[in-house]
Design a protein around this motif. Structure first.
Motif, PDB file in Angstrom:
ATOM      1  N   VAL A   1     -19.229  29.647  23.677  1.00  0.00           N
ATOM      2  CA  VAL A   1     -19.345  29.567  22.277  1.00  0.00           C
ATOM      3  C   VAL A   1     -18.856  28.059  21.775  1.00  0.00           C
ATOM      4  O   VAL A   1     -19.632  27.254  21.285  1.00  0.00           O
ATOM      5  CB  VAL A   1     -18.895  30.510  21.392  1.00  0.00           C
ATOM      6  CG1 VAL A   1     -19.333  30.215  19.965  1.00  0.00           C
ATOM      7  CG2 VAL A   1     -19.801  31.885  21.648  1.00  0.00           C
ATOM      8  N   MET A   2     -17.720  27.963  22.090  1.00  0.00           N
ATOM      9  CA  MET A   2     -16.954  26.718  21.949  1.00  0.00           C
ATOM     10  C   MET A   2     -17.543  25.267  22.372  1.00  0.00           C
ATOM     11  O   MET A   2     -18.006  24.202  21.856  1.00  0.00           O
ATOM     12  CB  MET A   2     -15.479  26.572  22.152  1.00  0.00           C
ATOM     13  CG  MET A   2     -14.861  27.470  21.365  1.00  0.00           C
ATOM     14  SD  MET A   2     -14.785  27.202  19.570  1.00  0.00           S
ATOM     15  CE  MET A   2     -14.121  25.438  19.454  1.00  0.00           C
ATOM     16  N   GLU A   3     -18.190  25.362  23.805  1.00  0.00           N
ATOM     17  CA  GLU A   3     -18.754  24.438  24.492  1.00  0.00           C
ATOM     18  C   GLU A   3     -20.296  24.300  23.596  1.00  0.00           C
ATOM     19  O   GLU A   3     -20.692  23.164  23.425  1.00  0.00           O
ATOM     20  CB  GLU A   3     -19.087  24.679  25.845  1.00  0.00           C
ATOM     21  CG  GLU A   3     -19.703  23.655  26.716  1.00  0.00           C
ATOM     22  CD  GLU A   3     -19.854  23.859  28.066  1.00  0.00           C
ATOM     23  OE1 GLU A   3     -19.953  22.800  28.704  1.00  0.00           O
ATOM     24  OE2 GLU A   3     -19.812  24.842  28.412  1.00  0.00           O
ATOM     25  N   GLN A   4     -20.983  25.215  23.047  1.00  0.00           N
ATOM     26  CA  GLN A   4     -22.258  24.910  22.663  1.00  0.00           C
ATOM     27  C   GLN A   4     -21.957  24.423  21.271  1.00  0.00           C
ATOM     28  O   GLN A   4     -22.770  23.767  20.872  1.00  0.00           O
ATOM     29  CB  GLN A   4     -22.949  26.534  22.569  1.00  0.00           C
ATOM     30  CG  GLN A   4     -23.343  27.116  23.673  1.00  0.00           C
ATOM     31  CD  GLN A   4     -23.906  28.384  23.702  1.00  0.00           C
ATOM     32  OE1 GLN A   4     -23.878  29.000  22.573  1.00  0.00           O
ATOM     33  NE2 GLN A   4     -24.087  29.122  24.837  1.00  0.00           N
ATOM     34  N   THR A   5     -20.856  24.856  20.543  1.00  0.00           N
ATOM     35  CA  THR A   5     -20.727  24.398  19.206  1.00  0.00           C
ATOM     36  C   THR A   5     -20.044  22.783  19.145  1.00  0.00           C
ATOM     37  O   THR A   5     -20.470  22.030  18.567  1.00  0.00           O
ATOM     38  CB  THR A   5     -19.467  25.328  18.692  1.00  0.00           C
ATOM     39  OG1 THR A   5     -20.145  26.474  18.542  1.00  0.00           O
ATOM     40  CG2 THR A   5     -19.318  24.591  17.154  1.00  0.00           C
ATOM     41  N   LEU A   6     -19.221  22.388  20.065  1.00  0.00           N
ATOM     42  CA  LEU A   6     -18.662  21.046  20.081  1.00  0.00           C
ATOM     43  C   LEU A   6     -19.293  20.146  20.771  1.00  0.00           C
ATOM     44  O   LEU A   6     -19.039  19.152  20.781  1.00  0.00           O
ATOM     45  CB  LEU A   6     -17.142  21.211  20.471  1.00  0.00           C
ATOM     46  CG  LEU A   6     -16.350  22.199  19.652  1.00  0.00           C
ATOM     47  CD1 LEU A   6     -15.009  22.301  20.078  1.00  0.00           C
ATOM     48  CD2 LEU A   6     -16.425  21.871  18.079  1.00  0.00           C
ATOM     49  N   SER A   7     -20.062  20.561  21.899  1.00  0.00           N
ATOM     50  CA  SER A   7     -20.583  19.733  22.838  1.00  0.00           C
ATOM     51  C   SER A   7     -21.601  18.508  22.291  1.00  0.00           C
ATOM     52  O   SER A   7     -21.316  17.486  22.679  1.00  0.00           O
ATOM     53  CB  SER A   7     -21.191  20.344  23.857  1.00  0.00           C
ATOM     54  OG  SER A   7     -21.749  19.478  25.016  1.00  0.00           O
ATOM     55  N   PRO A   8     -22.484  18.844  21.243  1.00  0.00           N
ATOM     56  CA  PRO A   8     -23.369  17.750  20.846  1.00  0.00           C
ATOM     57  C   PRO A   8     -22.784  16.740  20.130  1.00  0.00           C
ATOM     58  O   PRO A   8     -22.951  15.772  20.222  1.00  0.00           O
ATOM     59  CB  PRO A   8     -24.303  18.653  19.658  1.00  0.00           C
ATOM     60  CG  PRO A   8     -24.130  20.024  20.296  1.00  0.00           C
ATOM     61  CD  PRO A   8     -22.969  20.246  20.978  1.00  0.00           C
ATOM     62  N   ARG A   9     -21.580  17.128  19.413  1.00  0.00           N
ATOM     63  CA  ARG A   9     -20.519  16.215  18.429  1.00  0.00           C
ATOM     64  C   ARG A   9     -19.930  15.398  19.728  1.00  0.00           C
ATOM     65  O   ARG A   9     -19.657  14.120  19.456  1.00  0.00           O
ATOM     66  CB  ARG A   9     -19.794  16.779  17.488  1.00  0.00           C
ATOM     67  CG  ARG A   9     -18.915  15.859  16.604  1.00  0.00           C
ATOM     68  CD  ARG A   9     -19.870  14.902  15.870  1.00  0.00           C
ATOM     69  NE  ARG A   9     -20.516  15.663  14.888  1.00  0.00           N
ATOM     70  CZ  ARG A   9     -20.060  15.783  13.611  1.00  0.00           C
ATOM     71  NH1 ARG A   9     -18.853  15.320  13.536  1.00  0.00           N
ATOM     72  NH2 ARG A   9     -21.044  16.290  12.726  1.00  0.00           N
TER      73      ARG A   9
END
Length: 230
Positions: free
Chosen positions: A147-155
């Motif tokens: 979940v953290m990868e999906q959340t922070l990866s775009p930014r």
């Protein structure tokens, strides 16, 4: 005689400090509060997903998941070594008559970043799958990491995408500063340009990309630490 102004060192990881130097020191001297920054990055949908990963049922491991062993740890080391070797490899000198500008620099940096992203993403996903086999608590950690990868990866990718342009600008500054200054009455041929600037730039570019590699491997190191037997 005015004394030279010395900027205080910017706190934070080496990657941030190096980028701040290439941006002519335009980085902020103090970092915003972490919770405030995360609140700007995580919308409520992602916050709900993260809460469910922390408190909810752990999903079953993927069917193709395999148990963690020393070979997988060695693969992580191997991939990191290959990526680092590609970064420190000296680029070919420009051919006679070729345009020596920052375009080739941007292309090289983008290619190295794509290789880092693809390889670290693959390793991170494999380690999560292995973590999901190690029990419910570690399975929950794997879900949180996903979940953290999906959340922070775009930014994260948007910020890392600025690196090629910053390095290209630094390349142009060093090149322009090395051009000989014409003095009236002297021949331009008598003033050879400074050829050391290219070596300085290559060292700076390698330092930045190696620091970026460290940043990209931080989640992998965390997953490895969780997987290693205690």
């Amino acid at each position: 005689m005015a004394k030279p102004q010395h900027r205080p060192p910017l706190p934070g990881p080496a990657f941030i400090r190096l980028l701040a130097e290439f941006a002519d020191g335009q980085g902020t001297p103090t970092s915003p509060d972490l919770s405030d920054r995360l609140s700007q990055w995580v919308d409520w949908n992602r916050a709900v997903a993260l809460s469910r990963a922390l408190d909810g049922r752990v999903p079953p491991p993927p069917a193709e998941a395999v148990a963690f062993d020393a070979a997988e740890a060695a693969e992580c080391v191997r991939v990191r070594s290959v990526l680092a070797a590609a970064i420190v490899q000296q680029p070919d000198p420009p051919k006679p008559g070729a345009t020596d500008d920052a375009t080739a620099i941007r292309q090289r940096v983008v290619a190295l970043q794509r290789s880092m992203q693809a390889n670290t993403g693959r390793l991170r996903g494999r380690l999560r799958d292995m973590l999901s086999l190690a029990g419910p608590e570690l399975g929950r950690l794997a879900e949180v990491d996903a979940v953290m990868e999906q959340t922070l990866s775009p930014r994260e990718q948007a910020l890392l995408a600025t690196v090629p342009a910053l390095l290209a600008q630094h390349f142009e500054r060093l090149r322009n500063a090395a051009l000989p200054t014409h003095v009236e009455g002297e021949s331009a041929d008598a003033m050879p340009p400074d050829e050391g600037w290219r070596l300085r730039f290559n060292h700076a570019m390698q330092s930045v990309l190696l620091a970026e590699l460290d940043v990209r491997f931080q989640p992998i190191e965390g997953l490895l630490a969780a997987l290693r037997p205690r």
